[in-house]
Motif scaffolding. Structure first.
Motif, PDB file in Angstrom:
ATOM      1  N   LYS A   1      -6.661   1.995   3.960  1.00 21.09           N
ATOM      2  CA  LYS A   1      -5.371   1.227   4.141  1.00 21.09           C
ATOM      3  C   LYS A   1      -5.657  -0.069   4.890  1.00 21.09           C
ATOM      4  O   LYS A   1      -6.409  -0.098   6.002  1.00 21.09           O
ATOM      5  CB  LYS A   1      -4.408   2.068   4.613  1.00 21.09           C
TER       6      LYS A   1
ATOM      7  N   LYS B   1      -7.726  -1.261   0.185  1.00 23.42           N
ATOM      8  CA  LYS B   1      -7.949  -0.749  -1.333  1.00 23.42           C
ATOM      9  C   LYS B   1      -7.772   0.533  -1.710  1.00 23.42           C
ATOM     10  O   LYS B   1      -7.605   1.510  -0.576  1.00 23.42           O
ATOM     11  CB  LYS B   1      -9.552  -0.829  -1.257  1.00 23.42           C
ATOM     12  N   ILE B   2      -7.551   0.869  -3.049  1.00 21.79           N
ATOM     13  CA  ILE B   2      -7.213   2.350  -3.546  1.00 21.79           C
ATOM     14  C   ILE B   2      -8.035   2.554  -4.772  1.00 21.79           C
ATOM     15  O   ILE B   2      -7.990   1.526  -5.769  1.00 21.79           O
ATOM     16  CB  ILE B   2      -5.764   2.344  -3.688  1.00 21.79           C
TER      17      ILE B   2
ATOM     18  N   PRO C   1      -1.253  10.556   0.217  1.00 20.62           N
ATOM     19  CA  PRO C   1      -2.367   9.324   0.120  1.00 20.62           C
ATOM     20  C   PRO C   1      -3.573  10.211   1.267  1.00 20.62           C
ATOM     21  O   PRO C   1      -3.651   9.584   2.133  1.00 20.62           O
ATOM     22  CB  PRO C   1      -1.671   8.389   1.020  1.00 20.62           C
TER      23      PRO C   1
ATOM     24  N   PHE D   1       0.858  -1.249  -0.001  1.00 21.81           N
ATOM     25  CA  PHE D   1       0.050   0.102  -0.090  1.00 21.81           C
ATOM     26  C   PHE D   1       0.706   1.280  -0.045  1.00 21.81           C
ATOM     27  O   PHE D   1       0.379   2.211  -0.833  1.00 21.81           O
ATOM     28  CB  PHE D   1      -0.819   0.099   1.200  1.00 21.81           C
TER      29      PHE D   1
ATOM     30  N   THR E   1       1.409   4.327  -2.921  1.00 30.66           N
ATOM     31  CA  THR E   1       0.954   5.909  -2.461  1.00 30.66           C
ATOM     32  C   THR E   1       1.890   6.636  -1.876  1.00 30.66           C
ATOM     33  O   THR E   1       1.598   8.096  -1.794  1.00 30.66           O
ATOM     34  CB  THR E   1      -0.457   5.781  -1.424  1.00 30.66           C
TER      35      THR E   1
ATOM     36  N   LEU F   1      -9.334   5.524   0.052  1.00 30.55           N
ATOM     37  CA  LEU F   1      -8.102   4.934   0.434  1.00 30.55           C
ATOM     38  C   LEU F   1      -8.640   4.224   1.636  1.00 30.55           C
ATOM     39  O   LEU F   1      -8.961   4.838   2.727  1.00 30.55           O
ATOM     40  CB  LEU F   1      -7.248   6.129   0.795  1.00 30.55           C
TER      41      LEU F   1
ATOM     42  N   SER G   1       2.611  12.262  -4.817  1.00 35.04           N
ATOM     43  CA  SER G   1       1.260  11.336  -4.260  1.00 35.04           C
ATOM     44  C   SER G   1       1.496  12.019  -2.773  1.00 35.04           C
ATOM     45  O   SER G   1       2.289  11.805  -1.900  1.00 35.04           O
ATOM     46  CB  SER G   1       1.535   9.824  -4.493  1.00 35.04           C
TER      47      SER G   1
ATOM     48  N   GLN H   1      -8.695   5.610  -7.713  1.00 34.96           N
ATOM     49  CA  GLN H   1      -8.102   6.767  -8.180  1.00 34.96           C
ATOM     50  C   GLN H   1      -8.537   6.994  -9.487  1.00 34.96           C
ATOM     51  O   GLN H   1      -8.923   5.869 -10.220  1.00 34.96           O
ATOM     52  CB  GLN H   1      -6.820   6.754  -7.963  1.00 34.96           C
TER      53      GLN H   1
ATOM     54  N   TYR I   1      -7.070  10.665  -5.924  1.00 34.98           N
ATOM     55  CA  TYR I   1      -7.640   9.641  -4.879  1.00 34.98           C
ATOM     56  C   TYR I   1      -9.051   9.993  -4.656  1.00 34.98           C
ATOM     57  O   TYR I   1      -9.482  10.981  -4.021  1.00 34.98           O
ATOM     58  CB  TYR I   1      -6.794   9.586  -3.752  1.00 34.98           C
TER      59      TYR I   1
END
Length: 325
Positions: free
Chosen positions: A254, A257-258, A232, A211, A215, A252, A230, A260, A249
């Motif tokens: 953490k 999952k991300i 996050p 992660f 990010t 987020l 970046s 964007q 983004y």
């Protein structure tokens, strides 16, 4: 009478650029340098570039065509101050390896300095470890610069000028998809035919570490080998590969999952943002990372998928995050 741009771009044309390519390799590869502790080494000279390099146009697609053998000299200083020299030969630097991901580079290293002590041997081991990573970043840039420099000489856009000549369009600089060969997309977003592509790989690393690699701009550059920005935070902007991929983004979670927005600065990408969802599923000894990109123009699926594998997956692998079996 001049052909309409669409028809003109359909027919095969090519341009030999071997002299330009030789100069590019001589200039760019001699900027490769690394240091670790008191040890340092650099490519000092490109002694020979064998092979032909061409840029072609067929069916409105720009094609990079090259297969070169490159010989170099390197020099460095071991941790005890001993001067060390050697040679490096790479028998194949080609479109197939760099762009298609078909095969791997072969590095033939030679140590010309006598391996008189442990410090010399330690530097030689570092050279064999570090140079491939640094050189492959350069090789990835080569087709991008080739397209940007010479693509305008083959591509015909716009209406013919009164004289019957046409004004070539300058292709935009790109990173991830620039080495590909697909022609530009010009449809508006309201009429675009879009699809979704998915790439999934297991890495021998924790979801938390992965992660952060995805990010944290301080860590992103370790696998992209290019400038990145970046932060996050939801609604903050990011950019990868020197600004050639950018977006914002939108979610987020953490470390799992991300989400964007994802836009490619390229003539191959329409004026719209795709949606990239990256999921990280932690297992007992590895983490499965899945990149799902929605909003890919029809006909460009294979191109974008190959580039995701070559630049994202292989980028992680280049820093030692091997794929799980």
């Amino acid at each position: 009478m001049s052909l309409p741009p669409g028809l003109a771009n359909w027919h095969w044309r090519s341009k030999g650029v071997s002299s330009w390519a030789k100069q590019w390799f001589q200039t760019e590869l001699t900027t490769v340098v690394f240091s670790e502790g008191d040890a340092t080494a650099a490519i000092t000279q490109v002694t020979d570039v064998e092979g032909d390099v061409e840029l072609g146009m067929r069916k409105s697609k720009l094609l990079t065509i090259y297969d070169c053998k490159i010989d170099m000299k390197w020099a460095g200083t071991a941790s005890d101050g001993t001067a060390v020299e050697g040679k490096l030969s790479i028998p194949e630097v080609s479109h197939e390896i760099t762009v298609d991901g078909d095969g791997k580079y072969v590095y033939d290293f030679t140590l010309t300095t006598s391996p008189s002590n442990a410090s010399v041997i330690a530097l030689y081991d570092l050279v064999r470890k570090q140079f491939p990573l640094l050189l492959e970043a350069k090789f990835s840039q080569f087709p991008i610069d080739l397209l940007e420099t010479h693509g305008k000489d083959l591509k015909v856009e716009g209406s013919p000028a009164p004289s019957g000549s046409t004004t070539p369009a300058v292709p935009a600089k790109s990173a991830v998809s620039a080495p590909s060969t697909t022609g530009p997309v010009t449809k508006s977003t309201s009429t675009l035919n879009l699809s979704t592509i998915t790439v999934s790989t297991n890495f021998m690393a924790s979801a938390d570490d992965l992660f952060e690699l995805l990010t944290d701009d301080g860590k992103i550059t370790s696998w992209t080998r290019a400038p990145a920005k970046s932060k996050p935070v939801v609604d903050s902007e990011y950019s990868l590969f020197g600004g050639n991929i950018f977006g914002k983004y939108t979610q987020l979670d953490k470390p799992s999952k991300i989400v964007q927005t994802w836009t490619l600065k390229s003539p191959n990408w329409p004026d719209h943002a795709g949606t990239m969802t990256i999921t990280l599923e932690q297992g007992s000894d590895s983490t499965q990372v899945t990149w799902e990109l929605k909003g890919v123009p029809k006909g460009h699926e294979e191109e974008i998928e190959n580039n995701l594998r070559n630049y994202y997956v292989r980028g992680f692998q280049s820093i030692g995050l091997g794929s799980a079996l």
